[in-house]
Design an enzyme around this catalytic site. Structure first.
Site, short mmCIF file in Angstrom:
data_model
loop_
_atom_site.label_atom_id
_atom_site.label_comp_id
_atom_site.label_asym_id
_atom_site.label_seq_id
_atom_site.Cartn_x
_atom_site.Cartn_y
_atom_site.Cartn_z
N GLU A 69 1.93 -9.73 -4.52
CA GLU A 69 1.36 -8.77 -3.57
C GLU A 69 0.97 -7.54 -4.37
O GLU A 69 1.83 -6.74 -4.75
CB GLU A 69 2.39 -8.43 -2.48
CG GLU A 69 2.84 -9.63 -1.67
CD GLU A 69 1.75 -10.19 -0.76
OE1 GLU A 69 0.78 -9.45 -0.47
OE2 GLU A 69 1.86 -11.35 -0.34
N CYS A 92 -0.61 0.35 -0.81
CA CYS A 92 -1.59 -0.59 -1.35
C CYS A 92 -2.75 -0.82 -0.39
O CYS A 92 -3.86 -1.13 -0.81
CB CYS A 92 -0.91 -1.92 -1.69
SG CYS A 92 -0.02 -2.68 -0.31
#
Length: 486
Positions: free
Chosen positions: A254, A288
């Site tokens: 991720e 993110c």
């Protein structure tokens, strides 16, 4: 100050709290006032080895434990997080500079993921598959991989550690967790303490607080873990994937993003402004999924820009302990310098600062920039801080091209009065997740979460946790007699 930082400043290996045996300490600082929270002697390669071996030993019995009994541990862990919410909030504010708003957001999601882990323990099911051979029964079992190594980041450390640790445990695995050096307690030992108090058998979950300067690739290369779940930058993620592949391990990655929030010509401008400001500036932009780029149709760009700038100017920067603070500190001085450097570079390339925030220690005030050259590398990279780039576009075709013009593909959003127009737009974007008439920052326990391109490999959450942390085993039974050619 929470007692967590004095009580949990240790390694947690094989069910025991113990100091590391490394030759130096990781110092845990409050990023707002630089107060020393804790000093943790780092774990060595020997401690990493001990942690993995403990997890491997404990996992066999855990995998054989009735799934309903495993489930009870997660029910208790959820209750403990609810009971300790005030202390955990205090720890999030102190260790990573999260505001009250951010801490509440992180804890809400952490509890949702723990609730899902309660159900996940009962999720694995086997299958009977037809065979072309008479009398043959093909059974496919869903079994734990064994041991999972988890490496978590500093921005949402409690949530993002739990997000891999809890499902991996629920599905019958052992786990070794390596939290980020800037958040060793909230992202590491606090998670271990909650599971210890919830009755998780010793050895199943281990936490090693260490640094690659001490252990190199030992955490990745160790023969015990079969899966490494990593959340962090694409640069480090590339290395993790390479080492895992060379050692026949699966990696779940991720990674970073460079998401865009797109405002089409028929959007509700006021609502789009609210969504864009939150999407860019939540947790100082250290997310993110944050909207690095805000793309606005030129026909409404003037109105949008005026309202966006006005709203950004109202965001209070300061002490994260103050409930009215929206922008707290970034995680450390190198991050503050990097964000300031982005603003300087953009201005040197010809951008205009509509809002130019100052930097004081780790407090970086929000900036809003426009007029960046179309070929600027800044428009294609992840900026992990409170800097927004406003980019006008002419029509949908150009918007699609601009959104896709980045190596990343994690999240994104589009605002329009026509939902189906928004969905059609979303389908054209090379990204793992995209949201119509909302922000770019979302996570939910049962939707597949992850990115395309440099934003990662694999998915987490819901059913995808089974793909991440279990494997399939074919066992056939021949009820008659097989015929053999010789």
């Amino acid at each position: 100050m929470s007692s967590y930082f004095t009580d949990l400043a240790q390694q947690y290996i094989d069910g025991e709290w113990r100091p590391g045996t490394g030759s130096w300490d990781i110092i845990d600082f409050n990023p707002y006032d630089n107060e020393k929270l804790a000093s943790i002697t780092i774990a060595t390669v020997d401690e990493v080895d001990a942690a993995y071996k403990a997890a491997a030993r404990a996992q066999k019995e855990w995998a054989a434990t009735n799934a309903y009994a495993r489930r009870a541990v997660f029910e208790k862990a959820l209750r403990l997080v609810e009971e300790r919410e005030a202390e955990i909030t205090e720890a999030i504010i102190a260790e990573l500079g999260g505001t009250h708003l951010k801490a509440a957001f992180e804890l809400h999601l952490a509890k949702e993921f723990l609730r899902e882990s309660v159900h996940l323990a009962l999720r694995p099911e086997g299958r009977i598959i037809p065979s072309p051979v008479d009398g043959k029964e093909n059974r496919v079992y869903r079994v734990p991989v064994g041991v999972v190594g988890v490496i978590s980041p500093f921005n949402f450390p409690f949530l993002l550690s739990l997000k891999s640790v809890a499902p991996a445990l629920a599905l019958g695995n052992g786990v070794v967790l390596k939290p980020h050096q800037n958040t060793p307690v909230v992202g590491g030992t606090l998670v271990a303490k909650i599971f210890e108090d919830a009755g998780l058998p010793g050895g199943l979950l281990n936490v090693v607080v260490t640094d690659i300067a001490e252990i190199g690739d030992a955490f990745l290369e160790h023969p015990v873990p079969k899966v490494i779940s990593f959340t962090g930058s694409d640069k480090v993620g590339r290395h993790v994937a390479t080492v895992c592949a060379a050692n026949f391990k699966r990696s779940v990655l991720e990674l970073g993003g460079n998401s865009a929030l797109v405002v089409l010509d028929d959007a509700d401008v006021d609502y789009a402004v609210d969504a864009a400001v939150f999407s860019r500036y939540v947790h100082q932009g250290q997310v993110c999924m944050a909207a690095n780029r805000v793309l606005v149709d030129r026909s409404i760009a003037e109105e949008f820009t005026e309202k966006f700038v006005a709203k950004v100017r109202t965001l209070k920067t300061g002490d994260p302990r103050d409930p009215s603070t929206v922008i707290g500190p970034v995680i450390n001085s190198s991050q503050a310098d990097a964000v300031s450097g982005v603003v300087e570079q953009a201005l040197a390339e010809g951008a205009t600062a509509l809002v130019r925030g100052t930097t004081t220690d780790n407090l970086v005030e929000p900036s809003v920039l426009t007029g960046l050259p179309a070929d600027s590398a800044l428009l294609r990279q992840e900026v992990f801080g409170p800097v927004a780039f406003l980019v006008p576009f002419d029509g949908e075709e150009e918007a699609v091209r601009l959104v896709n013009d980045t190596p990343y593909g994690l999240s994104g959003a589009v605002h329009t009065a026509d939902v189906e127009r928004g969905v059609a737009f979303a389908k054209r974007i090379d990204t793992g997740m995209f949201h119509v008439n909302d922000g770019t920052v979302h996570d939910e326990p049962i939707v597949p979460f992850g990115g395309e391109k440099h934003s990662g490999i694999g998915r987490l959450n819901g059913e995808t946790m089974m793909d991440a942390f279990t494997t399939q085993k074919w066992i056939s039974v021949q009820h008659g007699r097989s015929g053999f050619p010789f």
